[in-house]
Each structure stands twice: as structure tokens, then as C-alpha cells.
Design an enzyme around this catalytic site. Structure first.
Site, PDB file in Angstrom:
ATOM      1  N   ASP A 117      21.326  36.346 -26.459  1.00 34.63           N
ATOM      2  CA  ASP A 117      20.361  36.477 -27.376  1.00 34.63           C
ATOM      3  C   ASP A 117      19.230  37.148 -26.648  1.00 34.63           C
ATOM      4  O   ASP A 117      19.370  37.555 -25.461  1.00 34.63           O
ATOM      5  CB  ASP A 117      19.694  35.115 -28.029  1.00 34.63           C
ATOM      6  CG  ASP A 117      19.256  34.299 -26.961  1.00 34.63           C
ATOM      7  OD1 ASP A 117      19.323  34.513 -25.804  1.00 34.63           O
ATOM      8  OD2 ASP A 117      18.708  33.196 -27.348  1.00 34.63           O
ATOM      9  N   LYS A 159      27.240  37.545 -31.083  1.00 35.23           N
ATOM     10  CA  LYS A 159      26.310  36.498 -30.461  1.00 35.23           C
ATOM     11  C   LYS A 159      26.642  35.260 -31.293  1.00 35.23           C
ATOM     12  O   LYS A 159      26.942  34.367 -31.058  1.00 35.23           O
ATOM     13  CB  LYS A 159      25.060  36.799 -30.387  1.00 35.23           C
ATOM     14  CG  LYS A 159      24.156  35.886 -30.093  1.00 35.23           C
ATOM     15  CD  LYS A 159      22.463  36.214 -30.423  1.00 35.23           C
ATOM     16  CE  LYS A 159      22.436  35.511 -31.827  1.00 35.23           C
ATOM     17  NZ  LYS A 159      20.965  35.444 -32.206  1.00 35.23           N
TER      18      LYS A 159
END
Length: 356
Positions: free
Chosen positions: A239, A221
């Protein structure tokens, strides 16, 4: 003798005529008896249809023009009908299973709608170079971007380069990062990744995914945030907001970030991955909340299988909209209603600019 013969000849036609008359009378007898029986039978009353005068072509045409016709039901496009129900706070029809092609089309249409609502979507972390973005992204875990943006100016003023942060006193760094939460673990990560940059990459942030994920505290991420916004290389940022929304929209049923990334990435061209991430994350932070989404003012309500999980009344839904102060540089926070346009759709406030 001749006189008698003449009389016989004269009477012959009369006799023939009488014979014919008798024969005709005999034939007409049944018809007379039937006529007499008909007169004797009671008269039948004619039906209205039989007594009504026959309509001429002109009369039929006039009747057709004067007779009111039933108006045909107005056809409404499915999406407009659903949007009307959504605006009125009424539930949209139950969601039906869709084909792969239909899913791709719906997903891309949602992204286009969000792009219109959030044309200024950008990373909400303040940064001036890839190193600052990398550190800020690591610090953003379990806290808000606003809090990170309030903390990093002090951190970068004291430790502007990877070399300086790698040699920093952990206790001093902890004190600076305390407002971000989990400050001990985050101090360890930012000092560790700074050392990794100095030792393995000459103090420069690498531009490859496989290199970034080797640094302490850096996962896929964080790596995609840096690659997409500092290097212009497409990536999907999975996320908590992204995970929640794509599952709510039934883009995928996966629960692991890596699998979600692969499933959603297959629905869009690679060139759109970075902007897609911004659109989804902004929508999740501002409107499609985890506990109570603002369904009543959502621009994608007709495309959302989860419509109705949140507040459907438009006036009540407006009050659920959230805008962070740090989201719009130089813009003073206003009530949520101030960010809606005339049509009730979220609009950028005056003076809003896209961040770097």
C-alpha cells in the site's frame, strides 16, 4: 786483572737498566705531551644525560608504575554509537553503499526491531469472514481503516452475504458508503465483486491469487490482504505506506507496486511476508510519516539511511506519534506519550489485544 774484570761484570746490569729506562722515557714522551695538551684545553661541561645517575631495574619498575598512562579510547559498537547520536538528535554518519548480503541482513534486522515494537500488529479492518474482509479492503482505498470500520457494520447488517449484496439497490448502497469517499465507484466495485463471487465461485471467496484478481475492484494488494489474513497464505501488501517506507529504507528503488513486491519479497522468507507487511504499515501510520517522520524516537534510526528527514529531537518527535482509535479495540485514545515505555520506545497500551 781479576779485580777489573769483576767491576765490568758488576756494572753491566746497571747499564742495561739505564738503557731500558731511556727507551721507556722515549716511548712515554708522546703520552705526556697529549696529557699536557688535554690539561691545557678548556674543560667541557657534561650534559644532564651524562651526569644523571644510571637507573637501576628497580627504579625503572617504580617509575613505570607511578607514571600515569593515557587511557585508550573506548570502543563503541557502531549500532550503539549511532543510536546514541540518534537519541541526542545528532545526525548519523552518511549512508554508504552496501552489498546484497548487507542489505538482506539490515532489512531483516529492521523487521525484527519492528516486531518487538508492534508485536500486536494485525489487520486494522474489522471482519468476521473472508467476504467481509474482501469488501472492507476494497472500501479502504483513499480513506482510513477507522472510517471503514465505522461504515461496514451497517453495510453487513443489511447485506450479510454476497448473494444479498449482489442484488442490492445501488442507490441504497451508495448512501451507506458515502462517508468512505468515492462512494459511487466503491458501490460499483462491491456489488460487482459480489456478483462475481456468486456467478463464478458459488458465493465463496476463492483462496487463490489468480482467481481473486479477476473480481471487480480487486488488485494484488487487496488479494494479498485477503490471502494472508483470511486464508493464512503469505503475501506482501504494497500500500502507500509500504511503498514509502521500503524506498526510504533503500530496500528497493522500484516505483511500481508489482516490482516493489518482487524486490522486497526476495529479501525475506516467504513465511514472513504477511507479518512483515503489518509491521511496515503500522510503523508508517504511527511513526514514519510521509511529511515529518518522528526520527527522534524511532527504534530503527541507526539502521535507516533517511534518518534526519524528520524531527530528531526526542521530545518533539514524541508529539508526532499517531494512534488511531480503531487500532486498539476497547482502548480509549491517549496522548502519544502514554504509549511510550520507560526507554522512550512505543509500547502497546494496557488492555490492547490483537484483532482477528
Amino acid at each position: 786483572m781479576a779485580e777489573k774484570t769483576a767491576k765490568k761484570t758488576a756494572s753491566a746490569p746497571k747499564a742495561a737498566a739505564s738503557a731500558k729506562a731511556a727507551e721507556s722515557a722515549e716511548k712515554a714522551a708522546p703520552a705526556k705531551r697529549a696529557a699536557s695538551a688535554k690539561k691545557a684545553a678548556p674543560a667541557r661541561t657534561a650534559t644532564p644525560a651524562e651526569t644523571a645517575p644510571a637507573k637501576t631495574a628497580t627504579a625503572r619498575t617504580t617509575a613505570a608504575k607511578t607514571t600515569p598512562k593515557k587511557a585508550a579510547p573506548k570502543k563503541v559498537a557502531p549500532r550503539k554509537a549511532a543510536a546514541g547520536r540518534a537519541a541526542a538528535g545528532k545526525p548519523v554518519a552518511a549512508w554508504k553503499p552496501e552489498s546484497r548480503t548487507a542489505l538482506v541482513r539490515r532489512a531483516r534486522r529492521i523487521d525484527r526491531e519492528l516486531a518487538e515494537v508492534y508485536p500486536y500488529a494485525h489487520p486494522e479492518l474489522d471482519f468476521e469472514n473472508p467476504f467481509q474482509l474482501l469488501v472492507a479492503t476494497v472500501l479502504s482505498a483513499q480513506t482510513t481503516d477507522l472510517r471503514v470500520n465505522q461504515t461496514t457494520p451497517t453495510l453487513f447488517a443489511k447485506y450479510p452475504t454476497p448473494e444479498e449484496l449482489a442484488e442490492a439497490n445501488p442507490e441504497e448502497v451508495e448512501e451507506i458508503l458515502r462517508p468512505c469517499g468515492f462512494f459511487r465507484a466503491k458501490t460499483k466495485s462491491v456489488i460487482g465483486l459480489s456478483k462475481g463471487l456468486v456467478e463464478s465461485f458459488g458465493g465463496e471467496v476463492p483462496g487463490r491469487l489468480e482467481d481473486l484478481v479477476k473480481l471487480p475492484g480487486v488488485g494484488r494488494k487487496t488479494a494479498f490482504v485477503v490471502l494472508g489474513n483470511a486464508f493464512g497464505r503469505p503475501g506482501i501488501t504494497v500500500d502507500t505506506h509500504f511503498q514509502r517506507l521500503v524506498r526510504r529504507w533503500r530496500w528497493t528503488e522500484e516505483t511500481e507496486p508489482d516490482k516493489i513486491e518482487a524486490a522486497v519479497g526476495a529479501l525475506f522468507p516467504k513465511s514472513e511476508w504477511t507479518d512483515l507487511s503489518h509491521h511496515v504499515i503500522w510503523h508508517g501510520r504511527r511513526m514514519c510519516h510521509a511529511r515529518k517522520p518522528a526520527c527522534g524516537v524511532c527504534p530503527i534510526a541507526p539502521l535507516c539511511p533517511a534518518y534526519g528527514e524528520g524531527e530528531t529531537d526526542p521530545e518533539k518527535a514524541k508529539k508526532l506519534l499517531k494512534y488511531e482509535k480503531g487500532g486498539f479495540p476497547g482502548q480509549r485514545l491517549k496522548p502519544p506519550q502514554a504509549y511510550l515505555d520507560a526507554g522512550g520506545r512505543p509500547a502497546p497500551p494496557l488492555g490492547a489485544v490483537s484483532g482477528t
